[in-house]
Enzyme design. Structure first.
Site, PDB file in Angstrom:
ATOM      1  N   ASP A  74     -10.610  35.465 -34.663  1.00  0.00           N
ATOM      2  CA  ASP A  74     -11.366  35.247 -35.573  1.00  0.00           C
ATOM      3  C   ASP A  74     -11.183  35.539 -37.161  1.00  0.00           C
ATOM      4  O   ASP A  74     -11.431  34.584 -37.685  1.00  0.00           O
ATOM      5  CB  ASP A  74     -12.377  36.851 -35.501  1.00  0.00           C
ATOM      6  CG  ASP A  74     -13.107  36.954 -34.188  1.00  0.00           C
ATOM      7  OD1 ASP A  74     -12.841  36.104 -33.041  1.00  0.00           O
ATOM      8  OD2 ASP A  74     -14.056  37.773 -34.044  1.00  0.00           O
ATOM      9  N   ALA A 100     -15.542  39.357 -39.109  1.00  0.00           N
ATOM     10  CA  ALA A 100     -14.237  38.827 -39.618  1.00  0.00           C
ATOM     11  C   ALA A 100     -14.394  38.237 -40.991  1.00  0.00           C
ATOM     12  O   ALA A 100     -13.729  38.188 -41.770  1.00  0.00           O
ATOM     13  CB  ALA A 100     -13.594  37.801 -38.510  1.00  0.00           C
TER      14      ALA A 100
HETATM   15  O1  PMV Z   1     -17.956  38.570 -30.397  1.00  0.00           O
HETATM   16  P1  PMV Z   1     -16.971  38.171 -31.352  1.00  0.00           P
HETATM   17  O2  PMV Z   1     -17.032  37.186 -32.149  1.00  0.00           O
HETATM   18  O3  PMV Z   1     -16.207  39.460 -31.924  1.00  0.00           O
HETATM   19  O4  PMV Z   1     -15.710  37.709 -30.256  1.00  0.00           O
HETATM   20  C1  PMV Z   1     -15.126  38.711 -29.592  1.00  0.00           C
HETATM   21  C2  PMV Z   1     -14.133  38.038 -28.565  1.00  0.00           C
HETATM   22  C3  PMV Z   1     -13.306  39.031 -27.594  1.00  0.00           C
HETATM   23  O5  PMV Z   1     -12.361  38.068 -27.228  1.00  0.00           O
HETATM   24  C4  PMV Z   1     -14.027  39.406 -26.648  1.00  0.00           C
HETATM   25  C5  PMV Z   1     -12.608  39.919 -28.429  1.00  0.00           C
HETATM   26  C6  PMV Z   1     -11.678  39.338 -29.723  1.00  0.00           C
HETATM   27  O6  PMV Z   1     -11.412  39.802 -30.659  1.00  0.00           O
HETATM   28  O7  PMV Z   1     -10.904  38.308 -29.235  1.00  0.00           O
END
Ligand code: PMV
Length: 327
Positions: free
Chosen positions: A164, A121
């Site tokens: 994010d 992100a």
């Molecule tokens: O691992 P990360 O920081 O991409 O977080 C993913 C978090 C989820 O809730 C599983 C997916 C999302 O986009 O919110």
């Protein structure tokens, strides 16, 4: 030439459940991805990446489908590293109404890849901001967040919430629930991050939770309870009650573990932090491997994690109130 940077973030509450419309609370941290963009006089993209997780590489390719990247590293690595940049550049072309624009893109990131700190992100947000500026268009952080969300949605095949990208674009602490996004006036937090050197497969982990939720009512109930925790967590965060915040983080980790997204190394880091006297600890992000976040004003958690086999990196993180910015 324009350089922009954007922060990574960690989840205090609500990852996974946020995918199903429950609220989540996240905080931007003082580790940033920096993207430099320079317009070219053809429609090619050249991506140069230098970050914590990947060895540096350079790849150049044209817009036509047959013009595959010519580079000596695995295809999946290229896809992972360039998928977000590609889609971010497409968003910038669209925003500036310049479909043929080509760029040299250089990425430097302090955020481990795929470890729950939103490296993708941050890169996407910084790339869209820099590339649109380079084309003479000034987007607001909200507009960048929206376009970055479209990128994540596309690259992650629908498995993405707005958390994010909104958090990275605006900085600070945020609450996201479905399409609602709100900045929170959070106090400074004594955050300690432990990283096991690994990464989880977000798509597979989200799919696993979805399966459980569709199979068992109690798993669906667990997802709802994560949402309740995030609602309570938001209030406690705004009150600045660190003791209760820690308790709720512990609870959230237990529920994520029940949903099958923790791992041996994440659990080991969480327990090491708790044994060291942290007020609370949980995994952050998709799970499967990557990072945990603990609350501790003392040095004890950092020391314990530093000596824990399987913990590759430990750092103290501060809330970063600045979102995407020109460097
Ligand atoms: O691992 P990360 O920081 O991409 O977080 C993913 C978090 C989820 O809730 C599983 C997916 C999302 O986009 O919110």
């Amino acid at each position: 030439m324009v350089t922009a940077s954007a922060p990574g973030k960690l989840y205090l509450f609500g990852e996974h459940a946020v995918v199903y419309g429950e609220p989540a609370v996240a905080a931007a941290i003082d580790r940033r991805a920096t993207v430099t963009v320079e317009a070219r006089d053809d429609d090619h993209l050249r991506v140069d990446s230098e970050d914590l997780t990947l060895d540096g590489f350079t790849v150049e390719y044209g817009r036509a489908a047959e013009e595959d990247p010519d580079v000596d590293v695995s295809e999946s690595l290229i896809e992972a590293a360039t998928g977000y940049v590609d889609a971010a550049v497409e968003q910038a072309r669209d925003a500036a109404d310049a479909p043929e624009a080509g760029f040299d893109v250089t990425i430097e990131s302090e955020i481990p890849l795929g470890a729950g700190l939103s490296s993708s992100a941050a890169v996407t947000v910084a790339a869209i901001y820099a590339a649109t500026r380079e084309l003479g268009v000034e987007l607001t952080p909200g507009e960048v967040a929206e376009r970055a969300y479209r990128v994540e949605y596309e690259v992650q095949e629908g498995n993405a919430s707005r958390t994010d990208t909104f958090c990275s674009a605006t900085g600070g602490a945020v609450r996201v629930e479905g399409e609602d996004r709100e900045s929170l006036d959070a106090p400074e937090l004594p955050l300690v991050v432990g990283f096991d050197g690994g990464a989880g497969d977000t798509g597979a982990l989200v799919a696993g939770v979805r399966d459980l939720k569709d199979t068992y009512d109690f798993a669906a109930d667990t997802v709802d309870v994560v949402g309740d925790l995030a609602r309570r967590g938001e209030e406690v965060l705004l009150d600045g009650d660190l003791e209760e915040l820690g308790d709720l983080m512990d609870f959230n980790h237990g529920l994520l573990s029940a949903l099958g997204v923790s791992s041996r190394s994440l659990d080991a880091m969480v327990w090491a932090a708790r044994d060291a006297g942290a007020l609370g600890a949980k995994l952050t992000g998709a799970g499967g491997g990557g990072c945990v976040v603990a609350l501790d004003e003392t040095e004890e958690t950092e020391t314990a994690l530093r000596y824990l086999p399987g913990c590759e990196e430990v750092f103290r993180a501060a809330l970063d109130t600045e979102g995407v910015r020109i460097e």
